[in-house]
Enzyme design. Sequence first.
Site, mmCIF file in Angstrom:
data_model
loop_
_atom_site.group_PDB
_atom_site.id
_atom_site.type_symbol
_atom_site.label_atom_id
_atom_site.label_comp_id
_atom_site.label_asym_id
_atom_site.label_seq_id
_atom_site.Cartn_x
_atom_site.Cartn_y
_atom_site.Cartn_z
ATOM 1 N N HIS A 269 1.061 -1.358 -0.159
ATOM 2 C CA HIS A 269 -0.049 -0.104 -0.032
ATOM 3 C C HIS A 269 1.281 1.391 0.089
ATOM 4 C CE1 HIS A 269 -2.795 -2.827 1.367
ATOM 5 N NE2 HIS A 269 -2.332 -2.958 2.716
ATOM 6 N N ASP A 320 -4.860 -9.633 0.657
ATOM 7 C CA ASP A 320 -4.446 -8.397 1.655
ATOM 8 C C ASP A 320 -6.218 -9.283 2.205
ATOM 9 O OD1 ASP A 320 -4.302 -6.996 3.665
ATOM 10 O OD2 ASP A 320 -4.000 -5.254 1.946
HETATM 11 ZN ZN ZN Z 1 -1.984 -5.953 4.833
#
Ligand code: ZN
Length: 453
Positions: A269, A320
């Site tokens: 991210h 994720d």
């Molecule tokens: Zn993560």
Amino acid sequence: MKLFFPTMFSGSDWLNDVLMDIDNNGTIKSLLSESKSSNADEIIDGTCLPGMPNLHSHAFQRAMAGLTEIASSGGSNFWTWQRVMYDFLTKLLPEDVEAIASQLYMEMLKGGFTSVAEFHYLHNDKNGNQFDNPSEMSDRIFAAANNTGIGLTHLPVLYAHGGFGALTPQKGQKRFLQTISQFQLLLETLYNRYGSDGQRKIGMALHSLRAVSPEMIKDAVTLMSKAPIHIHIAEQKKEVDQCIEWSGQRPVEWLLENINVNKRWCLIHATHMNNKEINALANTHAIVGLCPTTEANLGDGIFPLEKFMLKKGKIGVGSDSNTSVDVAEELRLLEYGQRLSQQRRNIGAIENNTSTGETLFKASLAGGSQALDQPIGMLTPGRRADFIVLNNKHPVLFGRRGSAIIDSWIFTGGRELISDVFVAGQHLIKNHRHIRQENIERRYHSTIKSLAN
Ligand code: ZN
């Protein structure tokens, strides 16, 4: 074992009538196009593509997918989701984690992921105490990989603090916390137990700049000289603001200026970057780990894909929080986020007259392989025989050739187009079913039942 494929994308080229010879370790010995099927042990009908490495997963979160979509009175955001996640963890036993991860990894195979980097921070028992066996929870992840046959890069996570500036952790974080010496013991235990297993790899992760102090980062990276290092870096705007308050720098900026980031690193991210950070990060050859469905689900923001790829920055994809487990959906949403925010099309193609789907697929195969540090992501001699087979008889693929097959799979189809999946030459998904599906599902159902009580 010799397999014959009428059509294959090797990860770089489209090939016809391919004979693949696989050795006993599951490595590709040779690959010959324009071959005869009569020389093969088996003919694999459909289009063969390399399996995708999934560079970011928290397996246990699969069991809470779909349970966090209720609006809360003070406003729902990433931080309210995080509190629900902490509450969910008050119940999970080691055997639950194995059952959930096994079900998830089976789903990953069906969705086109043939290996996974498990970012594993659930180390302690329900009360926050260490287990007698330091690798109790990690062992459950290895067991899930064995149950399903998926390739695994296991990333035990160092997690020590509750916020920037070494803040005291919250109660909900007690299952994650370790000192650096406990972390070192875990790594050593895992190396002794699994170090020589060819399909498994051990790396490490630092949870985030929120959870690990600069001193701890410096100590941790000396514990391994070659293995991959992953970190959550700049997922939320609030995180960027808090980092500036703490250090005067943005998260990516701080990391690049204070730590020797190189191609061993994977920054999960790296959503919020300015132009200076984009250029500097691309130059390190580190991977940016993108998880588009989770980033959308959590309301993180949109990654500056075009700018980063124009600077030759490297990307890969992960699932994720495992709300969705589908290679095509991750790549589709990655591109659609760009289109929606810029009101243009085919942004991930980067160059004119190039396929968007194929460009993003290729980039993610290469980036994922580097992030997992395994010989995968390309069907070529010396790499592992990890591949998926698309059903050419599905209407979405009728009459499609070359890049249009990948574009149709990603933008028009999805995981239902994947009929068969092989890892290290092992035929794990046969006509949409895993070879141990009943057992895996039975254990998952009983875990979900017990968690509901
Ligand atoms: Zn993560």
